[in-house]
Design a protein around this motif. Structure first.
Motif, mmCIF file in Angstrom:
data_model
loop_
_atom_site.group_PDB
_atom_site.id
_atom_site.type_symbol
_atom_site.label_atom_id
_atom_site.label_comp_id
_atom_site.label_asym_id
_atom_site.label_seq_id
_atom_site.Cartn_x
_atom_site.Cartn_y
_atom_site.Cartn_z
ATOM 1 N N ALA A 25 118.775 41.653 -148.704
ATOM 2 C CA ALA A 25 119.724 41.658 -149.824
ATOM 3 C C ALA A 25 121.002 42.400 -149.483
ATOM 4 O O ALA A 25 122.034 42.206 -150.133
ATOM 5 C CB ALA A 25 119.074 42.275 -151.057
ATOM 6 N N ASN A 26 120.951 43.288 -148.457
ATOM 7 C CA ASN A 26 122.165 43.993 -148.051
ATOM 8 C C ASN A 26 122.982 43.191 -147.043
ATOM 9 O O ASN A 26 123.943 43.707 -146.476
ATOM 10 C CB ASN A 26 121.832 45.368 -147.471
ATOM 11 N N ARG A 27 122.603 41.931 -146.829
ATOM 12 C CA ARG A 27 123.393 41.052 -145.955
ATOM 13 C C ARG A 27 124.481 40.325 -146.750
ATOM 14 O O ARG A 27 125.045 39.348 -146.294
ATOM 15 C CB ARG A 27 122.481 40.035 -145.259
ATOM 16 N N HIS A 28 124.695 40.778 -147.958
ATOM 17 C CA HIS A 28 125.777 40.296 -148.822
ATOM 18 C C HIS A 28 125.514 38.880 -149.348
ATOM 19 O O HIS A 28 124.553 38.219 -148.950
ATOM 20 C CB HIS A 28 127.127 40.362 -148.116
ATOM 21 N N GLY A 29 126.380 38.468 -150.268
ATOM 22 C CA GLY A 29 126.154 37.173 -150.887
ATOM 23 C C GLY A 29 127.373 36.643 -151.609
ATOM 24 O O GLY A 29 128.414 37.325 -151.740
ATOM 25 N N LEU A 30 127.242 35.430 -152.084
ATOM 26 C CA LEU A 30 128.324 34.723 -152.773
ATOM 27 C C LEU A 30 127.748 34.011 -153.987
ATOM 28 O O LEU A 30 126.710 33.346 -153.895
ATOM 29 C CB LEU A 30 128.979 33.702 -151.839
ATOM 30 N N ILE A 31 128.409 34.169 -155.123
ATOM 31 C CA ILE A 31 128.099 33.382 -156.324
ATOM 32 C C ILE A 31 129.387 32.655 -156.677
ATOM 33 O O ILE A 31 130.401 33.285 -157.005
ATOM 34 C CB ILE A 31 127.659 34.278 -157.494
ATOM 35 N N ALA A 32 129.374 31.336 -156.575
ATOM 36 C CA ALA A 32 130.599 30.558 -156.782
ATOM 37 C C ALA A 32 130.327 29.398 -157.724
ATOM 38 O O ALA A 32 129.183 28.958 -157.902
ATOM 39 C CB ALA A 32 131.134 30.043 -155.448
ATOM 40 N N VAL A 290 138.926 44.843 -145.600
ATOM 41 C CA VAL A 290 137.809 44.281 -146.353
ATOM 42 C C VAL A 290 136.774 43.682 -145.407
ATOM 43 O O VAL A 290 135.557 43.844 -145.592
ATOM 44 C CB VAL A 290 138.303 43.221 -147.358
ATOM 45 N N GLU A 291 137.250 42.982 -144.387
ATOM 46 C CA GLU A 291 136.325 42.396 -143.414
ATOM 47 C C GLU A 291 135.520 43.482 -142.709
ATOM 48 O O GLU A 291 134.301 43.344 -142.511
ATOM 49 C CB GLU A 291 137.109 41.575 -142.389
ATOM 50 N N GLN A 292 136.183 44.562 -142.342
ATOM 51 C CA GLN A 292 135.486 45.662 -141.678
ATOM 52 C C GLN A 292 134.415 46.255 -142.583
ATOM 53 O O GLN A 292 133.278 46.507 -142.154
ATOM 54 C CB GLN A 292 136.484 46.753 -141.284
ATOM 55 N N PRO A 315 138.453 34.690 -147.665
ATOM 56 C CA PRO A 315 138.837 34.387 -146.280
ATOM 57 C C PRO A 315 137.623 34.032 -145.430
ATOM 58 O O PRO A 315 136.521 34.571 -145.617
ATOM 59 C CB PRO A 315 139.500 35.685 -145.810
ATOM 60 N N GLU A 316 137.847 33.153 -144.482
ATOM 61 C CA GLU A 316 136.748 32.609 -143.683
ATOM 62 C C GLU A 316 135.974 33.688 -142.929
ATOM 63 O O GLU A 316 134.746 33.640 -142.842
ATOM 64 C CB GLU A 316 137.301 31.574 -142.698
ATOM 65 N N ASP A 317 136.682 34.673 -142.384
ATOM 66 C CA ASP A 317 135.998 35.725 -141.626
ATOM 67 C C ASP A 317 135.046 36.529 -142.510
ATOM 68 O O ASP A 317 133.998 36.990 -142.053
ATOM 69 C CB ASP A 317 137.024 36.669 -140.990
ATOM 70 N N ILE A 318 135.419 36.700 -143.781
ATOM 71 C CA ILE A 318 134.553 37.428 -144.713
ATOM 72 C C ILE A 318 133.456 36.515 -145.234
ATOM 73 O O ILE A 318 132.308 36.926 -145.384
ATOM 74 C CB ILE A 318 135.394 38.007 -145.868
ATOM 75 N N LEU A 319 133.798 35.249 -145.472
ATOM 76 C CA LEU A 319 132.806 34.280 -145.946
ATOM 77 C C LEU A 319 131.640 34.176 -144.966
ATOM 78 O O LEU A 319 130.483 34.000 -145.369
ATOM 79 C CB LEU A 319 133.479 32.918 -146.130
ATOM 80 N N GLY A 320 131.933 34.318 -143.690
ATOM 81 C CA GLY A 320 130.887 34.236 -142.682
ATOM 82 C C GLY A 320 129.906 35.392 -142.724
ATOM 83 O O GLY A 320 128.838 35.325 -142.100
ATOM 84 N N GLN A 321 130.265 36.483 -143.446
ATOM 85 C CA GLN A 321 129.377 37.639 -143.571
ATOM 86 C C GLN A 321 128.415 37.503 -144.751
ATOM 87 O O GLN A 321 127.528 38.343 -144.913
ATOM 88 C CB GLN A 321 130.207 38.915 -143.767
ATOM 89 N N LEU A 322 128.573 36.468 -145.572
ATOM 90 C CA LEU A 322 127.810 36.337 -146.818
ATOM 91 C C LEU A 322 126.601 35.440 -146.599
ATOM 92 O O LEU A 322 126.702 34.211 -146.594
ATOM 93 C CB LEU A 322 128.709 35.792 -147.925
#
Length: 519
Positions: A25-32, A290-292, A315-322
């Protein structure tokens, strides 16, 4: 399902449980999803589930209806029938109504405990973003912060920063030689921005007592994590203030929390609603920040979930972390909408039973295409999922109920009284007052010397002395070295004028030489 939280039912008959593993759950997420497709309810059921497992949550209540987490749902409600039918359909046997421990926060102090930070903690980068400064203006702001550090002056609230900028403006000649150009126009622009921020109520964000991060990690007597709800309905009228504050909070968590590696469950889950506001017109330096944070904060045990209408807002770089995703319906009315829909579908792991792009377009309210991280952190296959019903009240609560909950909070009274200890404003004011007093005393001494000289000359005339040798008369002429004001003299004169102390009078050489002796 002790190791995960139940999201809903998937598969052709919606009977296959879909869960979010607590370990990931700490690998982040997206609700869209588009407006009205069920994002808020998904956020609510996730907050419920994390709280029930002992994980504190922080979220912003943009529309005022997430306050319902503090109150149990009711069997008398009009949605009780559809909720129980859905629970049976997806195999949610544990469905029951209950309330969750909630701590209400409000930057304006009206709908929750006041939540504040200091100007120093906000820092020049985020403050420049908040004030929408140009690169040159941001440079001047950085100089002001550097001067405050060197002089040992705390920057707590806006009046501290305003006084410091006055200092920097008056001392710009000396400071420019050391740090680079300090343009009066930049100082003026920053001061005007501060006035606008103050008019929007942003001055309430700065001050003490500042937020103690430990207060976001509380649990109740039963071990349930407290849900920290930030009232954001009024705050959203100043979207940049809203986004900057949440980014500051996320940055503080990143900087202050210790490394914990990969815990069995998160220490805190942070929901960033209306996430597109964070990235709209954001400079690259801020996006990189934010990415960091998104990449590294998971090792601090914090999960970050971005809530927005379209995945393209992130942003794509952050989206890849979700890694954990809940995609509600997207509407494709324009060519750009269709392109965004296609790109959103491409980020999911294919399911041979359906076309993901079609599913994202077709899912109904309360239904979503989900993909959760599986064992070893691998992305799960995309699945059409019927989201489980909430156990807490759906919608806002009465003001009297909110007020009662605030009064019973474990933090009641801790942040209510604003403190105003000695900081930059008081230090600079005191130094200027001392300098003005010394200048006045020196001026009086000069006047006495001039009077003695007049008396001496009068006595000579009266005695009729004709001797050629005379005593050298006292002189009031200043040395040329005093014509160029020091940094301290320039500021003291300016502040002395603000205090109404003998405007426009001369200050003799050396009077203000001890301006900074109290360092």
């Amino acid at each position: 399902m002790d190791e995960g939280i139940f999201i809903g039912g998937g598969g052709e008959d919606y009977a296959v449980p879909q869960q979010l593993l607590l370990k990931y759950a700490n690998r982040h997420g997206l609700i869209a999803g588009a407006t009205g497709t069920g994002k808020t309810v998904t956020l609510q059921i996730l907050a419920e589930s994390f709280s029930a497992r002992g994980v504190p949550v922080f979220l912003s209540d943009v529309k005022g209806d997430l306050a319902g987490l503090a109150q149990a749902g009711s069997p008398e409600g009009k949605l009780h029938g559809p909720f129980t039918e859905r629970a049976a359909k997806i195999g949610f046997a544990d469905f029951a109504y209950r309330a969750f421990p909630v701590t209400f926060w409000d930057l304006y102090g009206a709908q929750g405990h006041p939540i504040r930070t200091t100007v120093s903690e906000m820092g020049p980068l985020l403050l420049a973003r908040l004030l929408e400064l140009t690169e040159a203006q941001e440079g001047v702001l950085n100089i002001a912060f550097r001067v405050a550090d060197e002089e040992g002056m705390a920057l707590l609230d806006l009046k501290d920063l305003q006084a410091l900028l006055t200092f920097v403006g008056e001392a710009r000649a000396a400071l420019s030689l050391r740090y680079g150009n300090v343009a009066p126009a930049s100082i003026g622009a920053i001061q005007r921005r501060l006035l606008v921020l103050e008019g929007q109520g942003g001055d309430r964000l700065f001050g003490e007592p500042a937020l103690d991060l430990a207060d976001l990690f509380l649990t109740d007597a039963s071990g349930a994590g407290r849900v920290n709800i930030l009232a954001a309905d009024r705050l959203m009228q100043s979207p940049r203030l809203y986004a900057t504050f949440l980014l500051w909070l996320l940055s503080e968590l990143f900087e202050e929390l210790p490394e914990v590696g990969d815990p069995d469950k998160p220490k805190l889950v942070f929901f960033f609603d209306e996430a597109h506001l964070l990235f709209d017109d954001a400079p690259k330096a801020l996006v990189d920040k934010v990415e960091q944070v998104a990449r590294l904060i998971r090792s601090k045990g914090v999960g970050v979930y971005f809530v927005t209408q379209n995945p393209a807002d992130v942003p794509e770089d952050i989206l890849g972390q979700l890694g954990n995703r809940v995609q509600h319906a997207l509407r494709a009315f324009t060519a750009k909408d269709r392109q965004d829909l296609r790109q959103a579908a491409m980020t999911y792991r294919d399911n041979p039973r359906f076309v993901i792009e079609d599913a994202i377009r077709e899912v109904g309210t309360g239904e979503a295409v989900t993909s959760m991280l599986e064992r070893k952190g691998a992305p799960g296959v995309a699945e059409r999922t019927l989201i489980r019903p909430p156990s807490s009240h759906l919608g806002p609560i009465a003001e009297a109920t909110r007020a009662a909950l605030i009064g019973m909070s474990p933090l009641a009274g801790k942040y209510d009284t604003l403190l105003d200890r000695e900081s930059a404003f008081e230090i600079l004011q005191a130094r200027a007052a001392d300098a003005a007093r010394e200048a006045a005393e020196a001026e009086r001494a000069e006047e006495r010397a001039a009077e003695e000289e007049r008396e001496f000359k009068a006595a000579r005339r009266y005695s009729g002395s004709r001797t050629g040798s005379t005593q050298p008369a006292p002189t009031t002429r200043r040395s040329s070295s005093s014509r160029s004001d020091s940094v301290g003299e320039a500021f003291a004169k300016s502040f002395a004028r603000q205090l109404g102390t003998q405007s426009g009078r001369a200050i003799v050489r050396g009077v203000l030489g001890g301006l900074f002796r109290s360092r």
